[in-house]
Design an enzyme around this catalytic site. Structure first.
Site, short mmCIF file in Angstrom:
data_model
loop_
_atom_site.label_atom_id
_atom_site.label_comp_id
_atom_site.label_asym_id
_atom_site.label_seq_id
_atom_site.Cartn_x
_atom_site.Cartn_y
_atom_site.Cartn_z
N ASP A 183 0.85 -1.20 0.00
CA ASP A 183 0.00 0.00 0.00
C ASP A 183 0.88 1.24 0.00
O ASP A 183 2.11 1.16 -0.05
CB ASP A 183 -0.93 -0.01 1.22
CG ASP A 183 -0.15 0.08 2.53
OD1 ASP A 183 -0.13 1.15 3.13
OD2 ASP A 183 0.45 -0.94 2.94
N GLU A 555 2.19 -10.33 -0.23
CA GLU A 555 2.49 -8.90 -0.15
C GLU A 555 3.98 -8.73 0.08
O GLU A 555 4.72 -9.68 0.40
CB GLU A 555 1.68 -8.24 0.97
CG GLU A 555 1.75 -6.71 0.91
CD GLU A 555 0.79 -6.01 1.86
OE1 GLU A 555 0.68 -4.78 1.79
OE2 GLU A 555 0.14 -6.70 2.69
#
Length: 577
Positions: A183, A555
């Site tokens: 993110d 991730e």
């Protein structure tokens, strides 16, 4: 194997096979990048086979023959495996494995500089994570992108009651820094352990790191490149210190943005809530950095040390200021599991005493004994133990003895597990959690520190096994680092890679790795997220999927890449002398 060429990697390094439905391997499992001649080398073969193993060079000459070893069970994958020790091969070259007369697996490399490209790429990835600047083609190659998140108008979040002080609604400049993970948030707590680890690389192996370049823009040409990159994040961290010394937790939007490029993520950004753990993590790394940078930039070192002491003083006045995630903020929490901040106080006091030699910091450290916990962002106890154990001439002898006991106990426990494990992997049951790959890298860091303390190569061998696991000696038969090895992740949960229209992911990223949490699976029947393709995996080492949907296993994060870089750099620096 990768070939580092300025801003890109040659086509041979990018695995062509998508791993979205990858299953456990039936072939020999090895470190796909290779081994130094002096390194411990092992081959894991799933199954129970009476045939031995034969190693031949590319001329077909047999250089090693081994009988079939005993069969061991590995609970983490549910496999029976046989492990062959091929450490006797020390002559540089490329070798092939044969079993039952048949060629099996991929070639194995033995030679020098086998991890240097990995060191460079794992460190260059921090450049790709930079906020507030464009990534130009001459540095970023095909991953060039426009600037995003200039962060020159960041809003102090909330009301005066929840900011940790006055100033709600005020606008500050909080530019620079690294995006934390997949993110676009920037977080002080996670930056703390990340910066510590990267600075440790430079402190432990300065001559080696001074010799490396990896093509990043040079704002401070007198700096070594690693310290240039770290400063980009230190500069951002400094922007989040308030005038009273307290440090805000993070700069994020209120909710995670979509899978868009940085320039298209334009929601308002907030500096959210001053608190004690963030202030102490900030104080620790600013003090550490002041020591590292002092000989090359005294003014900057003085600035950081002043900021560190101010943050520590604020934390002492506000010991109950624990971060609590507001209801309307849905970005990463990074809330430590403890409520007392003892490990953060320990971390900051150790670094501040080394930097200042002021008695009050060592006194605080003496009142706050080390505990025997591993290193991760939620518990930074081991970081203070590292500092005190290795800087033994600086601290009180009783503190040094206590710190060494903590480090060596953890290292001995890890090595004992590795020596008896089917995969020879020094890993505890609790290593298989979110970010398990970073746990393996951090375990390797502990073992390297034990080696630096003792000179005992068995600890270096354990660290090697941690890296071997990350680079292919695992049930998935892949390297968990994008762009490296014969097979590697192609679809990381990483917004720039998801949205840049480039097939190849940015190289050098360590993905989170397998575990049974499966937080990204639609288990409750709601439609908020679906990543079901690995739902059937019931063993932690098999619960991985190479799919962008899997934020739980695929991730990336700065605090995962940093220990990978440390581990690879340590083995390179030590073996290359």
């Amino acid at each position: 194997m990768s070939v580092y060429k300025n801003v890109f990697y040659s086509g041979a390094v990018m695995a062509a096979l998508s791993l979205s439905a990858v299953t456990a391997s039936a072939g020999p499992l090895v470190n796909q990048l290779g081994y130094y001649p002096e390194a411990e080398k092992s081959v894991v073969y799933p199954g129970n086979d009476a045939n031995g193993l034969e190693v031949r060079d590319l001329n077909g000459k047999t250089v090693l023959k081994l009988d079939a070893p005993d069969v061991y069970d590995w609970d983490y994958s549910g496999e029976e495996v046989q492990t062959f020790d091929i450490s006797a091969i020390k002559t540089p070259g490329t070798y092939r494995l044969f079993r039952g007369g048949a060629y099996v697996g991929n070639p194995i490399t033995v030679g020098k500089n086998v991890y240097e490209d990995l060191v460079k790429a794992s460190l260059k990835w921090f450049y790709y994570q930079r906020a507030s600047m464009p990534l130009l083609p001459q540095y970023a190659g095909k991953w060039a992108r426009a600037a995003g998140h200039m962060d020159d108008k960041v809003i102090i979040y909330g009301s005066d009651k929840v900011t940790g002080g006055k100033g709600a609604g005020k606008v500050i400049n909080s530019a620079r820094g690294w995006y934390d993970a997949g993110d676009y948030g920037k977080y002080i707590v996670n930056s703390g352990i990340t910066v510590f680890t990267l600075l440790e690389i430079y402190e432990h192996f300065p001559k080696y790191m001074d010799s490396l370049t990896w093509n990043i823009p040079r704002e401070f040409p007198k700096y070594p490149e690693l310290l240039e990159e770290i400063r980009y994040n230190l500069d951002w961290m400094l922007t989040l210190q308030d005038k009273d010394g307290g440090v805000y937790h993070k700069v994020t939007t209120l909710k995670f943005g979509g899978s868009v490029l940085p320039e298209d993520d334009v929601a308002p950004r907030y500096a959210i809530i001053k608190n004690m753990p963030a202030s102490l993590d900030f104080a620790a790394v600013m003090a550490q950095a002041s020591v590292v940078y002092r000989n090359i930039d005294k003014a900057y070192a003085d600035k950081m040390l002043k900021a560190a002491e101010s943050a520590y003083a604020w934390a002492k006045k506000n010991p109950k200021a624990i971060y609590k995630q507001p209801a309307d903020v849905q970005t990463g929490g990074y809330v430590p599991g403890d409520e007392d901040g003892k490990d953060e106080f320990r971390f900051a006091a150790a670094e501040l005493y080394r930097a200042t030699k002021k008695k009050n910091y060592q006194d605080d450290l003496k009142k706050n004994p080390f505990t025997a916990n591993g290193a991760w962002w939620g518990d930074v106890n081991m970081l203070s133990a590292f500092r005190v154990a290795l800087d033994s001439t600086v601290f009180d002898k009783d503190l040094v003895a206590a710190a060494k006991k903590v480090v060596m106990t953890e290292a001995n426990n890890l090595r004992a597990v590795g020596d008896t494990s089917a995969y020879r992997l020094p890993a505890f049951p609790w290593s298989w959690n979110w970010g398990s790959n970073s746990a393996m890298a951090n375990n390797g860091m502990v073992l390297v520190h034990a080696y630096l303390l003792t000179g005992d190569k068995s600890y270096l061998d354990g660290a090697q096994q941690c890296l071997d696991y990350l680079l292919g000696k695992n049930p998935m038969d892949i390297t968990y680092v994008t762009g490296f090895g014969y097979r590697s992740p192609r679809n990381p949960h990483h917004r720039p890679s998801e949205s840049d229209l480039v097939d190849d992911p940015v190289p050098g990223m360590l993905v989170g790795g397998p575990h049974l949490g499966k937080q990204d699976i639609n288990l409750d029947g709601k439609e908020h997220w679906k990543c079901p393709n690995y739902a059937a995996a019931d063993k932690p080492a098999l619960a991985y999927i190479d799919d962008r949907c899997s934020y739980a296993t695929n991730e990336v994060a700065i605090n995962w890449n940093a220990p990978l870089a440390y581990l690879a750099a340590a083995l390179e620096a030590i073996y290359s002398k």
